[in-house]
Design an enzyme around this catalytic site. Structure first.
Site, PDB file in Angstrom:
ATOM      1  CG  ASP A   1      -2.037   0.980   1.130  1.00 55.86           C
ATOM      2  OD1 ASP A   1      -2.329   1.438   0.000  1.00 55.86           O
ATOM      3  OD2 ASP A   1      -2.626   1.319   2.169  1.00 55.86           O
TER       4      ASP A   1
ATOM      5  CG  ASN B   1      -7.119  -2.233  -6.419  1.00 54.84           C
ATOM      6  OD1 ASN B   1      -6.142  -2.948  -6.216  1.00 54.84           O
ATOM      7  ND2 ASN B   1      -7.491  -1.310  -5.525  1.00 54.84           N
TER       8      ASN B   1
HETATM    9  C1  FPP Z   1      -1.739   0.266  -3.402  1.00 53.07           C
HETATM   10  O1  FPP Z   1      -1.322   1.603  -3.420  1.00 53.07           O
HETATM   11  C2  FPP Z   1      -1.146  -0.473  -4.498  1.00 53.07           C
HETATM   12  C3  FPP Z   1      -1.829  -1.009  -5.531  1.00 53.07           C
HETATM   13  C4  FPP Z   1      -3.277  -0.862  -5.694  1.00 53.07           C
HETATM   14  C5  FPP Z   1      -1.164  -1.733  -6.619  1.00 53.07           C
HETATM   15  C6  FPP Z   1       0.115  -2.450  -6.315  1.00 53.07           C
HETATM   16  C7  FPP Z   1       0.873  -2.567  -7.598  1.00 53.07           C
HETATM   17  C8  FPP Z   1       2.198  -2.479  -7.760  1.00 53.07           C
HETATM   18  C9  FPP Z   1       3.134  -2.392  -6.624  1.00 53.07           C
HETATM   19  C10 FPP Z   1       2.822  -2.463  -9.126  1.00 53.07           C
HETATM   20  C11 FPP Z   1       2.718  -3.695  -9.956  1.00 53.07           C
HETATM   21  C12 FPP Z   1       2.807  -4.965  -9.206  1.00 53.07           C
HETATM   22  C13 FPP Z   1       3.284  -6.156  -9.664  1.00 53.07           C
HETATM   23  C14 FPP Z   1       3.228  -7.368  -8.817  1.00 53.07           C
HETATM   24  C15 FPP Z   1       3.862  -6.317 -10.999  1.00 53.07           C
HETATM   25  P1  FPP Z   1      -2.416   2.740  -3.495  1.00 53.07           P
HETATM   26  O2  FPP Z   1      -2.482   3.221  -4.899  1.00 53.07           O
HETATM   27  O3  FPP Z   1      -3.705   2.263  -2.924  1.00 53.07           O
HETATM   28  O4  FPP Z   1      -1.778   3.828  -2.573  1.00 53.07           O
HETATM   29  P2  FPP Z   1      -2.520   4.941  -1.711  1.00 53.07           P
HETATM   30  O5  FPP Z   1      -3.175   4.218  -0.560  1.00 53.07           O
HETATM   31  O6  FPP Z   1      -1.400   5.796  -1.258  1.00 53.07           O
HETATM   32  O7  FPP Z   1      -3.470   5.624  -2.624  1.00 53.07           O
END
Ligand code: FPP
Length: 259
Positions: free
Chosen positions: A20, A68
């Site tokens: 996250d 998501n």
């Molecule tokens: C949460 O951060 C993260 C995600 C929804 C996606 C995770 C994806 C990656 C790390 C990149 C690709 C992964 C792989 C395995 C190839 P958020 O966007 O919810 O952060 P926030 O809470 O700060 O908004």
């Protein structure tokens, strides 16, 4: 104590991670959210490599949740693009390092090109047994439990299963990757303490760790710190401290057949 000198009994066998904070990482730098996801992908590579160096057997990453899909279109398509990129670019390394890649979730919802990349990576690494990388994609734990229930009901309807036989082991054998042991440690970055519909069945006895840093800043040092914190804990599985320290405690069955 450096991790390399740590008693191997204290090393977790399976770590699950809620990655996250990509969005907040980007916003704090005046960048668009997708720049945070790109930095997040670079860090996935670092943590996968660190896991290999540390001899971790199972790593599960929460890459994309069922929820998501509701994010803005441009963000969803960037995440799918990054996934494909990762599965294509890093496949050779996974094959040569003995890493088996699997995806769990409602994969039928993925765009065709992402689905193809996922299938190709799973197929190319299916014989690897050394280490396991499990990507939760279009994943929701309640949906996984519902899917398991559907599978059980189908077996009952076919006459292959008597409802009275259903116990925790049989239920667990209908989850997405029943041969994977439950996580010992679940890490969440980004400073939150939520489980967010991740592996609800499997984390019944997992140790939880919340890291204050955002995922793109959760590097090898922070990962090792989480493991050391885990290694210092006493896992009791519902027993008393004295029983747990007697050395005879075993986690309740996770449904994986004993070898
Ligand atoms: C949460 O951060 C993260 C995600 C929804 C996606 C995770 C994806 C990656 C790390 C990149 C690709 C992964 C792989 C395995 C190839 P958020 O966007 O919810 O952060 P926030 O809470 O700060 O908004």
């Amino acid at each position: 104590m450096p991790l390399t000198e740590m008693d191997s009994d204290r090393m977790p066998n399976h770590i699950a991670v809620i990655m996250d904070g990509n969005g907040r990482w980007a916003e704090a730098r005046g960048l668009e959210r997708n720049a945070g996801h790109r930095a997040g992908l670079e860090n996935v590579r670092e943590i996968v490599r660190a896991s290999g160096d540390l001899g971790l057997k199972y790593l599960t990453l929460y890459a994309f949740s069922s929820e998501n899909w509701e994010r803005p279109k441009g963000e969803v398509s960037e995440l799918m693009h990054l996934l494909e990129h990762f599965l294509e670019e890093d496949l050779e390394e996974a094959v040569s390092q003995g890493v088996r890649i699997r995806a769990v979730g409602r994969l039928d919802r993925l765009p065709p090109s992402t689905r193809t990349a996922v299938d190709k990576a799973m197929q190319a690494t299916r014989r690897n047994t050394e280490r396991h990388l499990i990507l939760a994609l279009s994943y929701g734990a309640r949906a996984e439990i519902v899917d398991a229930a559907r599978g059980l009901v189908r077996s009952v309807a076919r006459g292959d299963l008597d409802p009275e036989q259903i116990d925790e082991k049989i239920f667990a054998s209908h989850l997405y990757v029943p041969d994977v042991p439950d996580p010992d440690l679940m890490i969440r970055t980004g400073g939150e303490y939520r489980v967010s519909n991740f592996l609800l069945w499997q984390i019944a006895y997992s140790e939880l760790y919340s890291a204050p840093v955002m995922w793109p800043d959760f590097h090898r040092a922070e990962f090792e710190e989480a493991i050391l914190d885990y290694a210092g804990r006493e896992r009791r599985f519902g027993l008393t401290g004295a029983q747990a320290r007697s050395g005879s405690v075993k986690p309740p069955s996770d449904g994986v057949p004993e070898k």
